[in-house]
Design a protein around this motif. Structure first.
Motif, short mmCIF file in Angstrom:
data_model
loop_
_atom_site.label_atom_id
_atom_site.label_comp_id
_atom_site.label_asym_id
_atom_site.label_seq_id
_atom_site.Cartn_x
_atom_site.Cartn_y
_atom_site.Cartn_z
N ILE A 32 0.84 -1.20 0.00
CA ILE A 32 0.00 0.00 0.00
C ILE A 32 0.87 1.25 0.00
O ILE A 32 0.58 2.22 -0.71
CB ILE A 32 -0.97 -0.02 1.21
N ALA A 75 0.99 4.17 -2.88
CA ALA A 75 0.83 5.58 -2.53
C ALA A 75 2.01 6.42 -3.03
O ALA A 75 1.82 7.51 -3.58
CB ALA A 75 0.67 5.74 -1.02
N SER A 107 -5.19 8.72 -7.19
CA SER A 107 -4.36 7.77 -6.45
C SER A 107 -4.82 7.66 -5.00
O SER A 107 -4.90 6.56 -4.44
CB SER A 107 -2.89 8.21 -6.50
N VAL A 123 -6.21 4.24 -3.09
CA VAL A 123 -5.64 3.72 -1.84
C VAL A 123 -6.67 3.79 -0.71
O VAL A 123 -6.79 2.86 0.09
CB VAL A 123 -4.35 4.49 -1.48
N TRP A 148 -9.15 0.99 -1.12
CA TRP A 148 -8.49 -0.27 -0.76
C TRP A 148 -8.45 -0.42 0.76
O TRP A 148 -8.77 -1.48 1.30
CB TRP A 148 -7.09 -0.27 -1.35
#
Length: 90
Positions: free
Chosen positions: A35, A39, A72, A76, A79
């Motif tokens: 992750i 990022a 983006s 993230v 998620w």
């Protein structure tokens, strides 16, 4: 005439909680690194779209940075939300 058959039963030992914890910690660390890498990649893409290092890109525009960073960040964030919802269900 039947042959004598000896059955051997193996009793598996109880699961070792330390091994399971190490495996869970390793998976969590890998997920955290993944992750974080996504990022950072999003930040690099956003910065690259802002700087526009090729000659065809017009002057620097903060909107391109905002769009890339927002997309983006949204990815993230979705998620992380999905992971959080899955952990609550267990």
């Amino acid at each position: 005439m039947r042959d004598n058959v000896v059955a051997v039963f193996s009793v598996s030992p109880l699961p070792n909680p330390r091994i399971e914890m190490d495996d869970a910690a390793q998976r969590r660390r890998l997920l955290t690194l993944t992750i974080g890498a996504v990022a950072v990649w999003g930040a690099v893409l956003a910065l690259g779209s802002y700087l526009g290092i090729d000659s065809q890109t017009p002057d620097r525009d903060v909107r391109r940075l905002a769009v890339m960073a927002g997309c983006s960040g949204l990815f993230v964030g979705a998620w992380l939300l999905a992971l959080w919802l899955r952990s609550r269900r267990k």
